[in-house]
Scaffold this motif. Structure first.
Motif, short mmCIF file in Angstrom:
data_model
loop_
_atom_site.label_atom_id
_atom_site.label_comp_id
_atom_site.label_asym_id
_atom_site.label_seq_id
_atom_site.Cartn_x
_atom_site.Cartn_y
_atom_site.Cartn_z
N ASN A 31 83.71 133.74 -36.87
CA ASN A 31 82.52 133.97 -36.02
C ASN A 31 81.20 133.53 -36.68
O ASN A 31 80.15 134.10 -36.39
CB ASN A 31 82.38 135.44 -35.61
N ARG A 32 81.30 132.53 -37.55
CA ARG A 32 80.05 132.04 -38.14
C ARG A 32 79.21 131.37 -37.06
O ARG A 32 79.69 131.04 -35.98
CB ARG A 32 80.34 131.06 -39.28
N VAL A 33 77.91 131.18 -37.39
CA VAL A 33 77.00 130.49 -36.47
C VAL A 33 77.47 129.04 -36.35
O VAL A 33 77.80 128.41 -37.36
CB VAL A 33 75.55 130.55 -37.02
N PRO A 34 77.49 128.48 -35.13
CA PRO A 34 77.90 127.07 -35.01
C PRO A 34 76.95 126.16 -35.79
O PRO A 34 75.74 126.39 -35.80
CB PRO A 34 77.77 126.79 -33.51
N GLU A 35 77.52 125.15 -36.42
CA GLU A 35 76.68 124.18 -37.14
C GLU A 35 75.99 123.28 -36.11
O GLU A 35 76.49 123.12 -34.98
CB GLU A 35 77.56 123.32 -38.07
N ASP A 36 74.88 122.66 -36.54
CA ASP A 36 74.12 121.80 -35.62
C ASP A 36 75.00 120.70 -35.03
O ASP A 36 74.91 120.39 -33.85
CB ASP A 36 72.93 121.15 -36.34
N ASN A 37 75.85 120.11 -35.88
CA ASN A 37 76.68 119.00 -35.38
C ASN A 37 77.70 119.50 -34.34
O ASN A 37 78.05 118.78 -33.41
CB ASN A 37 77.38 118.27 -36.54
N GLU A 38 78.15 120.75 -34.48
CA GLU A 38 79.09 121.32 -33.50
C GLU A 38 78.38 121.59 -32.18
O GLU A 38 78.89 121.30 -31.09
CB GLU A 38 79.71 122.60 -34.07
N ALA A 39 77.19 122.17 -32.28
CA ALA A 39 76.41 122.47 -31.07
C ALA A 39 76.07 121.17 -30.34
O ALA A 39 76.23 121.06 -29.13
CB ALA A 39 75.13 123.23 -31.44
N GLU A 40 75.65 120.16 -31.12
CA GLU A 40 75.29 118.88 -30.51
C GLU A 40 76.48 118.24 -29.79
O GLU A 40 76.36 117.72 -28.69
CB GLU A 40 74.80 117.91 -31.58
N ALA A 41 77.65 118.32 -30.45
CA ALA A 41 78.85 117.73 -29.86
C ALA A 41 79.19 118.40 -28.53
O ALA A 41 79.77 117.78 -27.64
CB ALA A 41 80.02 117.86 -30.83
N CYS A 42 78.84 119.66 -28.40
CA CYS A 42 79.25 120.45 -27.24
C CYS A 42 78.18 120.52 -26.15
O CYS A 42 78.49 120.84 -25.00
CB CYS A 42 79.57 121.87 -27.70
N LEU A 43 76.94 120.22 -26.49
CA LEU A 43 75.83 120.50 -25.56
C LEU A 43 75.89 119.75 -24.23
O LEU A 43 75.41 120.26 -23.22
CB LEU A 43 74.48 120.24 -26.24
N ASN A 44 76.51 118.56 -24.23
CA ASN A 44 76.59 117.84 -22.95
C ASN A 44 77.42 118.59 -21.91
O ASN A 44 77.15 118.48 -20.72
CB ASN A 44 77.13 116.42 -23.14
N TYR A 45 78.42 119.34 -22.38
CA TYR A 45 79.20 120.14 -21.42
C TYR A 45 78.29 121.19 -20.77
O TYR A 45 78.31 121.40 -19.56
CB TYR A 45 80.36 120.85 -22.12
N LEU A 46 77.49 121.84 -21.61
CA LEU A 46 76.58 122.87 -21.10
C LEU A 46 75.52 122.27 -20.18
O LEU A 46 75.24 122.81 -19.11
CB LEU A 46 75.93 123.61 -22.28
N ARG A 47 74.96 121.13 -20.60
CA ARG A 47 73.95 120.47 -19.75
C ARG A 47 74.55 120.16 -18.38
O ARG A 47 73.92 120.36 -17.35
CB ARG A 47 73.47 119.16 -20.40
N ASN A 48 75.79 119.68 -18.40
CA ASN A 48 76.45 119.34 -17.14
C ASN A 48 76.71 120.60 -16.30
O ASN A 48 76.55 120.59 -15.08
CB ASN A 48 77.76 118.59 -17.43
N GLN A 49 77.07 121.70 -16.97
CA GLN A 49 77.27 122.96 -16.23
C GLN A 49 75.97 123.37 -15.54
O GLN A 49 75.96 123.76 -14.37
CB GLN A 49 77.72 124.07 -17.19
N VAL A 50 74.85 123.27 -16.27
CA VAL A 50 73.55 123.67 -15.71
C VAL A 50 73.18 122.77 -14.54
O VAL A 50 72.71 123.24 -13.50
CB VAL A 50 72.45 123.65 -16.81
N ILE A 51 73.45 121.48 -14.67
CA ILE A 51 73.13 120.54 -13.58
C ILE A 51 73.93 120.89 -12.31
O ILE A 51 73.41 120.87 -11.21
CB ILE A 51 73.40 119.08 -14.03
N LEU A 52 75.21 121.25 -12.50
CA LEU A 52 76.04 121.55 -11.33
C LEU A 52 75.70 122.91 -10.72
O LEU A 52 75.72 123.09 -9.50
CB LEU A 52 77.53 121.52 -11.71
N ILE A 53 75.39 123.89 -11.56
CA ILE A 53 75.11 125.24 -11.06
C ILE A 53 73.71 125.33 -10.45
O ILE A 53 73.50 125.99 -9.45
CB ILE A 53 75.28 126.29 -12.21
N LYS A 54 72.75 124.67 -11.07
CA LYS A 54 71.34 124.74 -10.67
C LYS A 54 70.80 126.18 -10.67
O LYS A 54 70.25 126.65 -9.65
CB LYS A 54 71.12 124.13 -9.28
N PRO A 55 70.94 126.89 -11.77
CA PRO A 55 70.43 128.27 -11.80
C PRO A 55 68.90 128.27 -11.79
O PRO A 55 68.28 127.31 -12.24
CB PRO A 55 70.96 128.79 -13.14
#
Ligand code: URA
Length: 186
Positions: free
Chosen positions: A91-115
């Motif tokens: 449960n360590r804090v995600p490293e920057d490179n891990e967060a960066e690798a994953c962020l496009n999935y989240l961006r895409n989720q936000v675009i589809l949900i439009k919260p």
């Protein structure tokens, strides 16, 4: 970017964009209403989430459920996900490179949900979404509006388990969220 959920969900299956894929049991993509006005973003899956493949089902999740109950929010009406979709070891804090690798999935989720409202749970969510210059201690409880989305940074529920005093502030922050959410829904 994918313009439908099926393609997005297929794109993350067998993801090997970062080393968190090595030890994960399940990808924790996110859960809830795909048309939600209100979205919660945490840090990354813990042990229980990794086993079940669902976000916030462990101790921190139980705390969130209590808060949702008290606030009159149903989990099915909102969407919950994390900055990284695979469990960081111990449960360590995600490293920057891990967060960066994953962020496009989240961006895409936000675009589809439009919260309309996004609650950022803790420093990792805040810094990766709004920028490294933000501090959770200084920003929590204050609305930050960007590109038509109202962001509310607050403590990560795991922080409440370590420091009881933060519960009052967490509750106050979520009260503001519910007020705004109710305004939007009526
Ligand atoms: N902590 C998080 O940040 N996310 C989860 O899904 C569970 C615990």
């Amino acid at each position: 970017m994918y313009n439908n959920w099926e393609e997005l969900e297929n794109s993350i299956k067998n993801c090997k964009k970062c080393k968190l894929c090595i030890e994960r049991k399940n990808i924790v993509f996110g859960e809830g209403n795909k048309k939600a006005n209100l979205m919660f973003i945490g840090e990354g899956p813990g042990a229980d989430e990794d086993i079940q493949g669902l976000p916030f089902v462990g101790k921190a999740g139980q705390l969130m459920d209590k808060a949702f109950q008290g606030l009159g929010i149903k989990r099915q009406e909102i969407y919950i996900t994390n900055i990284v979709k695979c469990r960081p070891p111990l449960n360590r804090v995600p490293e920057d490179n891990e967060a960066e690798a994953c962020l496009n999935y989240l961006r895409n989720q936000v675009i589809l949900i439009k919260p309309k409202i996004i609650v950022l749970l803790g420093s990792t969510a805040l810094k990766n979404i709004l920028g490294k210059e933000y501090s959770i201690t200084l920003s929590r409880g204050n609305w930050i509006e960007q590109k038509g989305i109202k962001y509310m940074p607050t403590w990560h529920p795991a922080a409440l388990l370590r420091d009881e005093n933060k519960k009052v502030e967490f509750w106050k922050d979520l009260k503001q969220v519910v007020e705004k959410y109710n305004e939007i829904n009526y």
